[in-house]
Design a protein around this motif. Structure first.
Motif, PDB file in Angstrom:
ATOM      1  N   TYR A 237      -2.266  -0.333   1.865  1.00 26.81           N
ATOM      2  CA  TYR A 237      -2.130  -0.338   1.213  1.00 26.81           C
ATOM      3  C   TYR A 237      -1.590   0.209  -0.245  1.00 26.81           C
ATOM      4  O   TYR A 237      -2.296   0.586  -1.549  1.00 26.81           O
ATOM      5  CB  TYR A 237      -3.403  -1.291  -0.270  1.00 26.81           C
ATOM      6  CG  TYR A 237      -3.682  -2.296  -1.127  1.00 26.81           C
ATOM      7  CD1 TYR A 237      -2.793  -2.541  -1.456  1.00 26.81           C
ATOM      8  CD2 TYR A 237      -4.427  -2.150  -1.538  1.00 26.81           C
ATOM      9  CE1 TYR A 237      -2.040  -4.208  -2.463  1.00 26.81           C
ATOM     10  CE2 TYR A 237      -4.316  -3.070  -2.771  1.00 26.81           C
ATOM     11  CZ  TYR A 237      -3.304  -3.593  -3.127  1.00 26.81           C
ATOM     12  OH  TYR A 237      -3.046  -4.317  -4.332  1.00 26.81           O
ATOM     13  N   GLU A 238      -0.388   1.125   0.008  1.00 28.38           N
ATOM     14  CA  GLU A 238      -0.066   2.261  -0.351  1.00 28.38           C
ATOM     15  C   GLU A 238       1.323   1.933  -0.679  1.00 28.38           C
ATOM     16  O   GLU A 238       2.248   1.511   0.687  1.00 28.38           O
ATOM     17  CB  GLU A 238      -0.574   3.305  -0.242  1.00 28.38           C
ATOM     18  CG  GLU A 238      -0.652   5.065  -0.978  1.00 28.38           C
ATOM     19  CD  GLU A 238      -0.581   4.216  -2.711  1.00 28.38           C
ATOM     20  OE1 GLU A 238       0.409   3.781  -3.139  1.00 28.38           O
ATOM     21  OE2 GLU A 238      -1.312   4.664  -3.322  1.00 28.38           O
ATOM     22  N   PHE A 239       2.394   2.923  -1.269  1.00 25.49           N
ATOM     23  CA  PHE A 239       3.489   3.246  -1.378  1.00 25.49           C
ATOM     24  C   PHE A 239       4.011   4.177  -0.660  1.00 25.49           C
ATOM     25  O   PHE A 239       2.986   5.325  -0.573  1.00 25.49           O
ATOM     26  CB  PHE A 239       4.385   2.710  -2.320  1.00 25.49           C
ATOM     27  CG  PHE A 239       4.331   1.111  -3.599  1.00 25.49           C
ATOM     28  CD1 PHE A 239       5.479   0.560  -3.057  1.00 25.49           C
ATOM     29  CD2 PHE A 239       3.078   0.398  -3.983  1.00 25.49           C
ATOM     30  CE1 PHE A 239       5.695  -0.527  -3.452  1.00 25.49           C
ATOM     31  CE2 PHE A 239       3.438  -0.171  -5.090  1.00 25.49           C
ATOM     32  CZ  PHE A 239       4.570  -1.557  -4.214  1.00 25.49           C
ATOM     33  N   ALA A 240       5.477   4.206  -0.081  1.00 25.98           N
ATOM     34  CA  ALA A 240       5.527   5.132   0.539  1.00 25.98           C
ATOM     35  C   ALA A 240       6.022   6.459  -0.079  1.00 25.98           C
ATOM     36  O   ALA A 240       6.594   6.650  -1.206  1.00 25.98           O
ATOM     37  CB  ALA A 240       6.818   5.465   1.334  1.00 25.98           C
ATOM     38  N   LEU A 241       5.421   8.016   0.436  1.00 24.37           N
ATOM     39  CA  LEU A 241       5.657   9.182   0.053  1.00 24.37           C
ATOM     40  C   LEU A 241       7.458   9.310   0.830  1.00 24.37           C
ATOM     41  O   LEU A 241       7.991  10.225  -0.154  1.00 24.37           O
ATOM     42  CB  LEU A 241       4.346  10.240   0.426  1.00 24.37           C
ATOM     43  CG  LEU A 241       3.278  10.350  -0.922  1.00 24.37           C
ATOM     44  CD1 LEU A 241       2.813  11.231  -0.448  1.00 24.37           C
ATOM     45  CD2 LEU A 241       3.462  10.349  -1.913  1.00 24.37           C
ATOM     46  N   VAL A 242       7.068   9.194   2.194  1.00 24.89           N
ATOM     47  CA  VAL A 242       8.220   9.994   2.866  1.00 24.89           C
ATOM     48  C   VAL A 242       8.012   8.209   3.762  1.00 24.89           C
ATOM     49  O   VAL A 242       6.798   8.025   4.277  1.00 24.89           O
ATOM     50  CB  VAL A 242       8.913  10.487   3.469  1.00 24.89           C
ATOM     51  CG1 VAL A 242       9.234  10.886   4.300  1.00 24.89           C
ATOM     52  CG2 VAL A 242       8.435  11.880   3.033  1.00 24.89           C
ATOM     53  N   SER A 243       9.406   7.718   3.482  1.00 28.51           N
ATOM     54  CA  SER A 243       9.004   6.595   5.515  1.00 28.51           C
ATOM     55  C   SER A 243      11.044   6.719   5.893  1.00 28.51           C
ATOM     56  O   SER A 243      11.421   7.211   5.701  1.00 28.51           O
ATOM     57  CB  SER A 243       8.895   5.225   4.405  1.00 28.51           C
ATOM     58  OG  SER A 243      10.208   4.689   3.676  1.00 28.51           O
TER      59      SER A 243
END
Ligand code: FAD
Ligand code: SF4
Length: 330
Positions: A237-243
């Motif tokens: 339930y969190e957006f990426a810092l890096v993907s």
């Protein structure tokens, strides 16, 4: 209080016609982003045209091994469809690592591609923000920019695009189909996302009233061993810092084909073409992957709080390529 009208349509032509005729009209799919933005006062439509009855829910095989995903197919449904999970596991994984189960059940593919940035200054509705109010300035440049982009930035905007699945779609050259007042269009997904330049308010080439109808994934054998890895402050339930979405084909110890795209570091889902080119013919080793990653990130422009993303992205690329070369998500 501002009045907000609601209409429900049953044909694509009707949806396009009604929104195109109202400069403040907007489409409504799952509503998981649009309703938030209306509540925050960031989106200010006077008419929401509900498109959920349109016949755009199907996921179909295309000749030659590709797949067509209807714009209203839900994220969770797409992720569990065998042709997606089997032929494009990186796409399925990107979907499953996004949002929450409840959101994925509501959120459509078309809405996912059109979601707006999570930059807090954009969403607070009051801070100077060139994306929300062109010409007002960018509060993130010297503000809290830990989550912001290091690639593709401009002095007018450094916001990242938040979609996970768009990263995987960019890696595999997806094509966005639209229907608009001027007719139908096919837009390669890498062209669908515009860099901010000096017009960060313009994020994609859709004209007012132009509707996404489907997304095509062309045949790509390499995608069958793809991976999507997501690095974030908490594991759900969190957006990426890096993907990273990675796929690699190795023959006789050498890389013969590579697909690589990054999320969380670019102002658009970032196809890593520099790294891809650098990998061709290189030994399939961690050293080659690290060299390609450093090459891709050499153009990075970090800010005060997001310098860590450069190193994190390089490590993510190495891990993604290593895992992909070992057989992907299987
Ligand atoms: C708490 C939270 C966490 C999230 N986490 C993630 C995450 O980790 N990763 C991730 O990728 N996403 C994440 N999301 C975003 C989520 O995936 C999107 O909200 C969702 O995909 C949007 O789809 P929707 O159908 O609800 O779109 P809507 O909210 O209905 O619409 C979104 C926008 O797209 C436009 N639109 C919708 N459909 C079309 C179409 N067919 N053609 C043209 N325009 C259209 C609408 O007019 C609107 O501007 C998160 C969202 C929330 C609220
Ligand atoms: S980074 Fe972009 S979205 Fe964020 S404040 Fe600056 S202009 Fe606005």
């Amino acid at each position: 209080m501002r009045p907000l009208a609601y209409a429900r349509v049953s044909t694509v032509a009707e949806a396009v016609e009604i929104v195109a005729a109202d400069p403040a009209g907007a489409f409504l799919a799952g509503g998981t982003t649009e309703i938030d933005l209306v509540r925050l006062g960031v989106a200010r439509p006077d008419l929401l045209v509900d498109i959920n009855d349109l016949p755009l829910h199907d996921i179909e095989d295309l000749p030659g091994g590709g797949v067509r995903i209807g714009a209203l197919a839900r994220m969770s449904e797409v992720a569990r469809t065998p042709v997606i999970a089997g032929r494009y596991p990186g796409v399925a994984q990107a979907l499953l690592l996004g949002a929450s189960q409840q959101l994925r059940n509501m959120a459509s593919m078309g809405g996912n591609l059109c979601q707006r940035t999570r930059c807090a200054y954009f969403r607070d509705g009051v801070s100077p923000c060139n994306k929300r109010e062109p010409g007002s300035g960018c509060s993130a440049l010297d503000g809290l920019n830990r989550g912001h982009a290091v690639l593709g930035t401009s002095e007018h905007c450094i916001a990242t695009h938040p979609s996970d699945v768009a990263v995987a779609l960019v890696a595999f050259d997806a094509v966005v189909h639209t229907a608009g007042p001027g007719g139908a269009r096919r837009i390669p997904i890498d062209d669908f996302y515009l860099p901010p330049g000096d017009t960060p308010d313009r994020e994609n080439p859709l004209r007012h009233g132009e509707l996404i109808t489907a997304i095509d994934l062309p045949p790509a054998g390499i995608a069958e061993r793809s991976v999507y890895l997501k690095f974030r402050d908490r594991q759900s339930y969190e957006f990426a810092l890096v993907s990273v979405c990675a796929a690699v084909r190795v023959e006789d110890g050498l890389v013969t084909e590579a697909r690589l795209a990054l999320g969380g570091v670019g102002t658009k889902p970032w196809r890593s073409r520099l790294a891809e080119r650098r990998l061709l013919g290189a030994p399939a080793t961690a050293e080659s992957y690290a060299a390609a990653a450093a090459y891709e990130l050499s153009a990075a422009v970090p800010r005060r709080h997001n310098t860590f993303k450069v190193e994190l992205a390089q490590r993510a690329i190495v891990r993604g390529l290593t895992q992909a070369a070992r057989g992907g998500m299987r």
